[in-house]
Write a protein that holds these residues in place. Structure first.
Motif, mmCIF file in Angstrom:
data_model
loop_
_atom_site.group_PDB
_atom_site.id
_atom_site.type_symbol
_atom_site.label_atom_id
_atom_site.label_comp_id
_atom_site.label_asym_id
_atom_site.label_seq_id
_atom_site.Cartn_x
_atom_site.Cartn_y
_atom_site.Cartn_z
ATOM 1 N N VAL A 69 31.184 -5.764 23.359
ATOM 2 C CA VAL A 69 29.825 -5.337 23.043
ATOM 3 C C VAL A 69 29.080 -5.160 24.363
ATOM 4 N N ARG A 70 28.562 -3.970 24.590
ATOM 5 C CA ARG A 70 27.898 -3.672 25.866
ATOM 6 C C ARG A 70 26.394 -3.928 25.822
ATOM 7 N N SER A 71 25.755 -3.608 24.686
ATOM 8 C CA SER A 71 24.318 -3.840 24.572
ATOM 9 C C SER A 71 23.928 -3.827 23.104
ATOM 10 N N VAL A 72 22.746 -4.367 22.807
ATOM 11 C CA VAL A 72 22.186 -4.318 21.461
ATOM 12 C C VAL A 72 20.957 -3.426 21.512
ATOM 13 N N ASP A 73 20.980 -2.352 20.726
ATOM 14 C CA ASP A 73 19.854 -1.423 20.707
ATOM 15 C C ASP A 73 18.708 -1.976 19.870
ATOM 16 N N SER A 74 19.026 -2.426 18.670
ATOM 17 C CA SER A 74 17.987 -2.969 17.807
ATOM 18 C C SER A 74 18.614 -3.755 16.668
ATOM 19 N N ILE A 75 17.766 -4.562 16.019
ATOM 20 C CA ILE A 75 18.194 -5.364 14.881
ATOM 21 C C ILE A 75 17.204 -5.147 13.745
ATOM 22 N N ASP A 76 17.715 -4.799 12.580
ATOM 23 C CA ASP A 76 16.888 -4.614 11.394
ATOM 24 C C ASP A 76 17.134 -5.819 10.491
#
Length: 765
Positions: free
Chosen positions: A398-405
């Protein structure tokens, strides 16, 4: 008999031809002085010829308030700019406006003739209902109807006030966190006066002094309110002022004296400011010391309050040495703490890549960890600390987290290595449920992807490419990932027509005989496959990331391609010890920065030479800047049997001299003998190859004395080397002059011919 003699003669002739061919193929490329002068001239012409030959490698979508339309601009040949309007709902794109008509409209209202070159517009709103645009031009604002190009002056551009879904940013968690000094209920004001904590009612009344032992040497500070306004949290602080490092500017105008500059600079082993946590109770005006470990690494942490019970909050703590990460819960009623998360490792936790998201509607934490050997996301019960679910799993990162809903219980993230048929560093974008199910690849096409979502996240623009495959830009629908339309595609025809080639990706097995090591190759435009060309490696082995370019026409390949034109094979490689692969791959760097993946790099270059006989692995040089400067000299010192010449620019040659935060992350704490043993300064006497040291005297990133200490050690060891100090230059490879000297250095030491004399203007003769 005669027939046999003829057959024997033919066989000998055949052998001689093949032997001649093999000998011819083995001829090292060693140009004459005349030839090298021509190469310099052709390289310069090529550098100019390739400029502005490739277009449409990226776009910047300017989404409009209707949520479905956006505009972008393309810069084309001869600096012509075109403006494109896209309707994502209809799947159409058109020229945004008639430029001659818009010019005339602007000229009519400004009474100034617009320049003949393309209009440059960076602020523009499009209104589909009225078919009009509002734009900023020459510091003024105008409204233009596209039906008849009638124009009127307006005061400003309207702003989109819609609240959109927020993106999660992997913020720098260790910056000091504070809330507003006014309590959430707007009734209280918390402040520091004479180094102590005071709180007073905003409506009027006497201030309440909560502490009395604060001093200049040990003040209170970093106050933060609880969401129910019943508590303020603060710290008794023991400050530490970082000691300075210095540099002297030697060529300051209008003075005959050098100018001393100093700056605070924390080096490995230096102390940190410490924080002892306290609770300040508004109702009973009580001060309570929290039974928590002293925060002695980074600043005061962010506090996360439980929504269902505001008597509890959590905070994070990374232990110095980067081997332990904890999340503590504080009970404000008792001032006691308990450990919710306690993750330990025998090597290091990469704190800059730690991701934590605290649920606003649930007592859950989404967090990253490498505990299974790969960087993945986990769902944690924030009260018990137990793992509810490993959300992502597999031999990928996992390189990055864009967003969490949280409502849909979905995570939007990027990852690399999931696709087995491509470069494991290529980034793709995904969506997955909190339960680890319904994984959707939003970017399935082969290549390295960069995604940009619309403000409402209903659409996204996907740009993807490879070092040798042109960029494709597409518009997609977010709900199911379906492609709506093609937007743009790059074209390298004009670039290739100059004779230049694109970098070639190449991979070979690393030191373990199993793991693929990836890199790229740049060749001369006119290389002869029957000659053997020296190899120059552009090296940067900093463990904080991976560095081999993965995109089409990446700006980092420009210098490599240009250098190759002088008669070199120029390569770049990500060896073990760098990031974005498995934890084991990364762990090679731990307390071992001198390793720099050299075993893998050497095997890679040897494999390249085996595949391509024109690669001469007996003449290998390397160059790098910063950590790459450390690596360039390290290659000469620790692998002299392979690397023959190196250019080391502003290197962090001794990890005790460089910045604390970077070096302790990889070399550990406390500072031990391994720091000294791996220092280029300590090992300078081992130099046998040819070396050029480059240093900018105004380097504020890596103290210049790091390079000067190497020079001092080399002089004391009686070694021969070249040294280029650059007046007024900061943390850099030396800029155009430094790169020019670097080229001359490799021409001399790897090709065996004197570079052109610029003092006699030899290149123009």
């Amino acid at each position: 008999m005669k027939k046999n003699l003829l057959l024997f003669a033919f066989f000998v002739s055949f052998l001689n031809c093949n032997l001649y061919s093999q000998i011819k193929e083995m001829i090292p490329y060693q140009p004459s002085k005349t030839e090298i002068l021509e190469r310099y001239k052709k390289a310069l012409l090529l550098d100019k010829a390739v400029k502005n030959t490739v277009f449409k490698t990226s776009i910047r979508a300017q989404w409009q308030s209707d949520g479905k339309s956006f505009w972008y601009s393309n810069v084309l040949k001869d600096s012509i700019i075109e403006y494109i309007l896209v309707d994502a709902g209809k799947g159409t794109k058109n020229i945004l406006f008639d430029e001659p008509k818009l010019r005339n409209a602007l000229s009519s209202v400004t009474l100034i003739k617009t320049p003949q070159k393309s209009l440059v517009i960076d602020s523009l709103n499009y209104d589909a209902k009225t078919s009009s645009i509002a734009l900023k031009y020459d510091k003024n604002y105008y409204q233009v109807k596209l039906s008849d190009y009638s124009i009127q002056k307006i005061n400003s551009l309207s702003k989109d006030k819609t609240k959109y879904p927020s993106l999660n940013r992997q913020w720098q968690r260790w910056n000091s966190f504070q809330t507003d000094s006014i309590s959430p209920n707007k009734k209280w004001l918390a402040f520091i006066k004479e180094y102590n904590v005071f709180i007073k009612p905003i409506a009027g009344g006497n201030e309440i002094q909560f502490t009395k032992d604060g001093t200049k040497e040990k003040p209170y500070g970093s106050l933060a309110w609880s969401p129910d306004s019943k508590y303020a949290v603060g710290y008794h602080i023991t400050p530490f002022t970082d000691l300075p490092v210095h540099y002297v500017l030697t060529s300051v105008a209008n003075t005959t004296r050098g100018e001393l500059h100093s700056q605070p600079y924390k080096q490995p082993g230096d102390p940190f400011t410490t924080y002892e946590m306290y609770l300040f109770h508004i109702e009973n005006q009580k001060t309570t010391k929290v039974n928590a470990p002293i925060i002695d690494f980074f600043d005061a942490p962010e506090l996360h309050w439980r929504k269902d019970n505001p008597n509890y909050f959590t905070f994070e703590k990374v232990e110095r040495g980067h081997q332990r990460f904890r999340i503590f819960e504080v009970n404000t009623q008792t001032a006691e703490t308990r450990s919710v998360i306690d993750e330990k490792t025998n090597t290091f936790i990469y704190e800059s890549r730690l991701f934590t998201h605290y649920g606003k509607e649930s007592n859950e934490i989404v967090m990253s960890s490498e505990k299974d050997g790969w960087r993945h996301l986990y769902l944690i019960d924030a009260i018990t600390g137990k793992e509810k679910k490993q959300i992502t799993k597999g031999e990928w990162v996992v390189r990055s987290v864009d967003s969490i809903d949280e409502k849909k219980r979905e995570i939007w993230f990027s990852a690399s290595g999931m696709n087995s048929n491509e470069d494991p560093y290529y980034i793709h974008h995904y969506r997955i449920g909190f339960d680890g199910k319904k994984l959707i690849n939003l970017t399935p096409s082969k290549g390295n992807h960069l995604v940009s979502f619309s403000k409402n996240k209903q659409y996204y623009v996907d740009s993807y490419s490879e070092p040798n495959v042109a960029t494709i830009i597409e518009l997609h629908r977010t709900s199911d990932g379906k492609k709506i339309m093609d937007l743009e595609k790059s074209d390298a025809t004009a670039y290739l027509a100059t004779g230049m080639s694109l970098p070639e990706p190449f991979h070979a097995k690393g030191r373990d005989g199993v793991t693929d090591i990836w890199g790229i190759i740049c060749r001369p435009a006119d290389f002869d496959p029957n000659k053997k060309y020296p190899v120059i490696e552009s090296i940067y082995a900093g463990p904080q990331d991976s560095f081999v370019p993965k995109n089409f026409m990446d700006r980092y390949t420009t210098e490599m391609q240009s250098l190759a034109q002088l008669g070199f094979i120029v390569v770049q490689i990500d060896g073990m010890g760098t990031a974005n692969r498995s934890k084991a791959f990364h762990d090679v760097c731990w307390k071992n920065l001198k390793d720099a993946g050299f075993e893998d790099r050497i095997l890679w270059i040897k494999a390249l030479a085996k595949k391509y006989p024109y690669v001469d692995d007996s003449r290998v040089g390397l160059y790098g800047t910063s950590a790459g400067g450390q690596n360039a000299l390290g290659g000469l010192l620790f692998h002299p049997e392979f690397y023959k010449a190196g250019v080391a620019a502003c290197g962090c040659h001794d990890n005790r001299v460089d910045k604390q935060w970077w070096n302790e992350q990889w070399m550990g704490y406390p500072v031990g003998e391994h720091y000294k043993e791996q220092s280029n300064v300590t090992n300078a006497s081992k130099l046998t190859g040819d070396l050029l040291l480059v240093i900018g005297e105004a380097d504020e990133n890596v103290p210049p004395e790091s390079t000067y200490r190497v020079a001092d050690a080399l002089i004391k060891a009686g070694k021969t080397f070249e040294f280029l100090p650059l007046p007024g230059v900061g943390h850099s490879d030396g800029g155009p002059y430094g790169r020019q000297i670097k080229r001359d250095f490799f021409v001399k030491h790897l090709l065996g011919v004197d570079p052109p004399s610029r003092n006699t203007n030899e290149l123009n003769q």
